[in-house]
Design an enzyme around this catalytic site. Structure first.
Site, PDB file in Angstrom:
ATOM      1  N   ARG A 262      -4.686   9.690  10.760  1.00  0.00           N
ATOM      2  CA  ARG A 262      -3.889   9.852   9.511  1.00  0.00           C
ATOM      3  C   ARG A 262      -3.202  11.304   9.443  1.00  0.00           C
ATOM      4  O   ARG A 262      -3.973  12.344   9.206  1.00  0.00           O
ATOM      5  CB  ARG A 262      -4.747   9.676   8.577  1.00  0.00           C
ATOM      6  CG  ARG A 262      -4.377   9.232   7.114  1.00  0.00           C
ATOM      7  CD  ARG A 262      -5.444   9.529   6.157  1.00  0.00           C
ATOM      8  NE  ARG A 262      -6.249   8.409   5.659  1.00  0.00           N
ATOM      9  CZ  ARG A 262      -6.312   7.928   4.753  1.00  0.00           C
ATOM     10  NH1 ARG A 262      -5.689   8.347   3.541  1.00  0.00           N
ATOM     11  NH2 ARG A 262      -7.127   6.822   4.599  1.00  0.00           N
TER      12      ARG A 262
ATOM     13  N   THR B  88       1.050  13.429   4.921  1.00  0.00           N
ATOM     14  CA  THR B  88       1.643  12.262   4.367  1.00  0.00           C
ATOM     15  C   THR B  88       0.506  11.110   4.052  1.00  0.00           C
ATOM     16  O   THR B  88       1.065  10.260   3.397  1.00  0.00           O
ATOM     17  CB  THR B  88       2.771  11.668   5.262  1.00  0.00           C
ATOM     18  OG1 THR B  88       2.055  11.344   6.710  1.00  0.00           O
ATOM     19  CG2 THR B  88       3.907  12.843   5.754  1.00  0.00           C
TER      20      THR B  88
ATOM     21  N   ASP C 290     -19.224   3.890   7.886  1.00  0.00           N
ATOM     22  CA  ASP C 290     -18.151   4.166   9.167  1.00  0.00           C
ATOM     23  C   ASP C 290     -18.572   3.208  10.219  1.00  0.00           C
ATOM     24  O   ASP C 290     -19.670   3.724  11.055  1.00  0.00           O
ATOM     25  CB  ASP C 290     -18.189   5.594   9.383  1.00  0.00           C
ATOM     26  CG  ASP C 290     -17.017   5.922  10.330  1.00  0.00           C
ATOM     27  OD1 ASP C 290     -16.907   5.253  11.230  1.00  0.00           O
ATOM     28  OD2 ASP C 290     -16.062   6.625   9.874  1.00  0.00           O
TER      29      ASP C 290
ATOM     30  N   ASP D 288     -18.813   5.192  13.604  1.00  0.00           N
ATOM     31  CA  ASP D 288     -19.890   6.167  13.703  1.00  0.00           C
ATOM     32  C   ASP D 288     -21.259   5.171  13.885  1.00  0.00           C
ATOM     33  O   ASP D 288     -22.105   5.549  14.946  1.00  0.00           O
ATOM     34  CB  ASP D 288     -20.334   6.888  12.580  1.00  0.00           C
ATOM     35  CG  ASP D 288     -19.246   7.995  12.447  1.00  0.00           C
ATOM     36  OD1 ASP D 288     -18.728   8.701  13.567  1.00  0.00           O
ATOM     37  OD2 ASP D 288     -19.042   8.459  11.231  1.00  0.00           O
TER      38      ASP D 288
HETATM   39  N1  URA Z   1     -13.260   2.373   8.011  1.00  0.00           N
HETATM   40  C1  URA Z   1     -14.699   2.310   7.989  1.00  0.00           C
HETATM   41  O1  URA Z   1     -15.226   2.531   8.989  1.00  0.00           O
HETATM   42  N2  URA Z   1     -15.283   1.921   7.011  1.00  0.00           N
HETATM   43  C2  URA Z   1     -14.842   1.695   5.859  1.00  0.00           C
HETATM   44  O2  URA Z   1     -15.755   1.483   4.700  1.00  0.00           O
HETATM   45  C3  URA Z   1     -13.419   2.068   5.819  1.00  0.00           C
HETATM   46  C4  URA Z   1     -12.661   2.312   6.814  1.00  0.00           C
END
Ligand code: URA
Length: 208
Positions: free
Chosen positions: A103, A107, A198, A201
């Site tokens: 990302r 922007t 995440d 992770d």
């Molecule tokens: N990406 C993720 O890993 N978890 C989220 O809640 C949103 C995007």
């Protein structure tokens, strides 16, 4: 067309509960992602075209069936990698490409940093990303696939937010979306609520 299928099955619900739980360890999390992907794969392949082939069993020769279209898996790096094994368990002949975005801090738009896809003539691409959050990456990945001439793209995710579904279908109404859960929405950091945190992770054990 705006096709969205949220899977409804007791085993899926049970596995989703375990996946969401913050005490679930990496090895179990990975296994659950793989198992849930099996269900997604079953649903997202129900309409695949079949062709006939002659097979000789130990008893007789018969006409059997085989999947006709070429199948390509396109995991979005890095969390999408966790879904590849589940897909390959059911479609072992699939080719696997990779799509990476980061990302842009100014922007906030997704910028591609790695794309390696097999050439697909009339095949089907299954785009794999466990979390459909804002939908920005999914939209960019689908646009990239379409630029390469791919017409049949199906998006498979574990948890979808309404905002992500809306964004994908606003830009790409032809893309079928399959998810194992539809959640409430997004928090200020763009995480799905209640979600599972995440996904990358948790799959790769990089949580501190
Ligand atoms: N990406 C993720 O890993 N978890 C989220 O809640 C949103 C995007």
């Amino acid at each position: 067309m705006n096709y969205v299928q949220i899977l409804s099955h007791p085993l899926v619900e049970d596995k989703m509960g375990r996946l969401r739980d913050h005490v679930t360890q990496t090895s179990d999390f990975r296994r659950l992602v793989e198992e849930l992907t099996l269900f997604l794969c079953m649903e997202a392949t129900t309409d695949l075209a079949l062709e006939e082939k002659t097979v000789t069993t130990p008893v007789a020769t018969t006409i059997a069936k085989q999947i006709a279209p070429e199948i390509v898996l396109a995991p979005v790096l890095r969390a999408g990698l966790g879904m590849v094994e589940g897909m390959l368990r059911l479609v072992p002949s699939a080719k696997v490409g990779h799509i990476g975005f980061y990302r842009d801090e100014k922007t906030l738009m997704p910028v591609e940093y790695y794309v390696n896809l097999p050439s697909v003539q009339r095949g089907i691409v299954f785009l794999l990303d466990p979390m459909l959050a804002t939908g920005g990456t999914a939209v960019a990945a689908i646009s990239l696939l379409k630029q390469r001439g791919i017409a049949d793209i199906r998006l498979l995710c574990l948890v979808a937010a309404p905002q992500g579904i809306q964004k994908v279908h606003a830009q790409h109404p032809d893309v079928k979306i399959f998810a194992t859960a539809l959640d409430e929405g997004l928090n200020d950091n763009g995480y799905i609520v209640p979600g599972l945190g995440d996904a990358g992770d948790r799959i790769f054990g990089t949580l501190d």
